[in-house]
Scaffold this motif. Sequence first.
Motif, mmCIF file in Angstrom:
data_model
loop_
_atom_site.group_PDB
_atom_site.id
_atom_site.type_symbol
_atom_site.label_atom_id
_atom_site.label_comp_id
_atom_site.label_asym_id
_atom_site.label_seq_id
_atom_site.Cartn_x
_atom_site.Cartn_y
_atom_site.Cartn_z
ATOM 1 N N TYR A 1 66.755 -35.781 -2.163
ATOM 2 C CA TYR A 1 67.086 -34.493 -2.779
ATOM 3 C C TYR A 1 68.587 -34.398 -3.020
ATOM 4 O O TYR A 1 69.040 -33.972 -4.088
ATOM 5 N N ALA A 2 69.383 -34.812 -2.035
ATOM 6 C CA ALA A 2 70.839 -34.784 -2.176
ATOM 7 C C ALA A 2 71.278 -35.638 -3.360
ATOM 8 O O ALA A 2 72.102 -35.214 -4.185
ATOM 9 N N GLY B 1 62.017 -33.222 -11.961
ATOM 10 C CA GLY B 1 60.590 -33.193 -12.257
ATOM 11 C C GLY B 1 59.757 -33.987 -11.265
ATOM 12 O O GLY B 1 58.604 -34.330 -11.547
ATOM 13 N N ASP B 2 60.335 -34.260 -10.096
ATOM 14 C CA ASP B 2 59.685 -35.125 -9.109
ATOM 15 C C ASP B 2 58.997 -34.273 -8.038
ATOM 16 O O ASP B 2 59.631 -33.754 -7.122
ATOM 17 N N ARG B 3 57.677 -34.157 -8.144
ATOM 18 C CA ARG B 3 56.928 -33.325 -7.204
ATOM 19 C C ARG B 3 56.904 -33.933 -5.807
ATOM 20 O O ARG B 3 56.956 -33.213 -4.806
ATOM 21 N N ARG C 1 58.048 -32.147 -2.373
ATOM 22 C CA ARG C 1 57.158 -32.028 -1.204
ATOM 23 C C ARG C 1 57.862 -32.567 0.039
ATOM 24 O O ARG C 1 57.822 -31.949 1.122
ATOM 25 N N GLU C 2 58.536 -33.704 -0.112
ATOM 26 C CA GLU C 2 59.278 -34.277 1.014
ATOM 27 C C GLU C 2 60.366 -33.312 1.487
ATOM 28 O O GLU C 2 60.555 -33.111 2.697
ATOM 29 N N GLN C 3 61.068 -32.702 0.532
ATOM 30 C CA GLN C 3 62.154 -31.798 0.893
ATOM 31 C C GLN C 3 61.637 -30.538 1.593
ATOM 32 O O GLN C 3 62.192 -30.102 2.601
ATOM 33 N N VAL C 4 60.584 -29.960 1.067
ATOM 34 C CA VAL C 4 60.059 -28.738 1.680
ATOM 35 C C VAL C 4 59.460 -29.050 3.052
ATOM 36 O O VAL C 4 59.605 -28.261 3.998
ATOM 37 N N SER D 1 51.858 -26.430 -2.640
ATOM 38 C CA SER D 1 51.869 -26.367 -4.103
ATOM 39 C C SER D 1 52.505 -27.591 -4.743
ATOM 40 O O SER D 1 52.251 -27.893 -5.917
ATOM 41 N N TRP D 2 53.342 -28.326 -3.976
ATOM 42 C CA TRP D 2 53.982 -29.528 -4.512
ATOM 43 C C TRP D 2 53.130 -30.765 -4.335
ATOM 44 O O TRP D 2 53.480 -31.847 -4.792
ATOM 45 N N SER D 3 51.977 -30.627 -3.669
ATOM 46 C CA SER D 3 51.098 -31.792 -3.442
ATOM 47 C C SER D 3 50.418 -32.217 -4.739
ATOM 48 O O SER D 3 50.108 -31.365 -5.589
#
Length: 264
Positions: free
Chosen positions: A111-112, A163-165, A169-172, A262-264
Motif C-alpha cells: 500500500y505504501a 485498482g488492486d482489490r 484487502r491486505e491493507q484493511v 467487500s474487497w474479497s
Amino acid sequence: MNATAVLIDELRRCRSSRGLNQEEFGRMISYSGTHVSAVESGTRPPTAEYVRAIDRTMETGGLFTRLLDRLPPLDQTPVWLREWITVEEQAVSLRWYEPVFVPGLLQTEAYARATLRAGELDASQIEQRVRSRIDRQAILNRDQPPNVVVMLDEAVLRRTVDGDRDLMREQVDHLIAAAGLPNVKIYVVPEDAGLYSGLQGGFILANLPDGLVFGHVDSQVRSETIGARTEVVTLESIWETCARSALPRRLSLDLIKEVAQSWS
C-alpha cells in the motif's frame, strides 16, 4: 550515530566551546536552559526555529540551518519529514486523523509503495521512502510503545489503490490486526456523517514526555511540524470535532471488517 545525533553533538559543542552552561546559552538565544538541556539530551527535537536562533546569536553564518537541511539525505529521510520523525520517536501518545490515506504507521509495504507511486517521485526515491515508512512502524512494538489513536474517514477504507482489490484487502486486514494491539485504537468517521471540519486535511498530534504537544500537517506543496501553542490548540479542537462524528470503537471495527469483506 544517526544524523540527528550528529547535529545535537555539534550544537552541544557550539555551546561548550564558548564556555557557556545551558542556562547561560539559553538566555542568549531566548530559550530556557531546560529547553537547551532537552535538545542536547535528545528528548526534544532541534527545530528549525531553534537552530536559526543559534545561528543568529552565535553568528555562525547559517551553519546549523544548513546542517539541518543537509542531514536528511544522510538519514535517507525527506527534508520535510526529518523533524517530525524525531518527534514521533519521542512521543508517548499519537493522535492521527486521515481523510485520504491509511496512516503511514499502519500501512502495508504494498500500500505504501502504491500511494508513493501516485506522486512525483522516481523509483529510487519511492523505495527509499517505503523503507523509511516501514522502519518507522517499529515504534508500535517497542518496549513502552506510544499509545496511538487513529481516526479515519470511511472513504479511506473504500478508496481503491491502483485498482488492486487484493492490495486493499491486505491493507484493511492489516488495520484489523493493528486494532488488536493493546496500544492502538482505530475509529472511523462514517460516510453518513456528511461534511465535517476534518475533511480539510489530515494531521497528527504528538504528546511528548515533558507534556509538550507537537502537530504535523501535510499540504500539496509542503509538510511541517507545528509547535506554536495556538496552532496546536486549533488542531486539538478539530480532533475533538472529528471524534464527535466518529463511530464508537467496536462499531468502527465492525465497519472495517465489513469493508474488508467487500474487497474479497
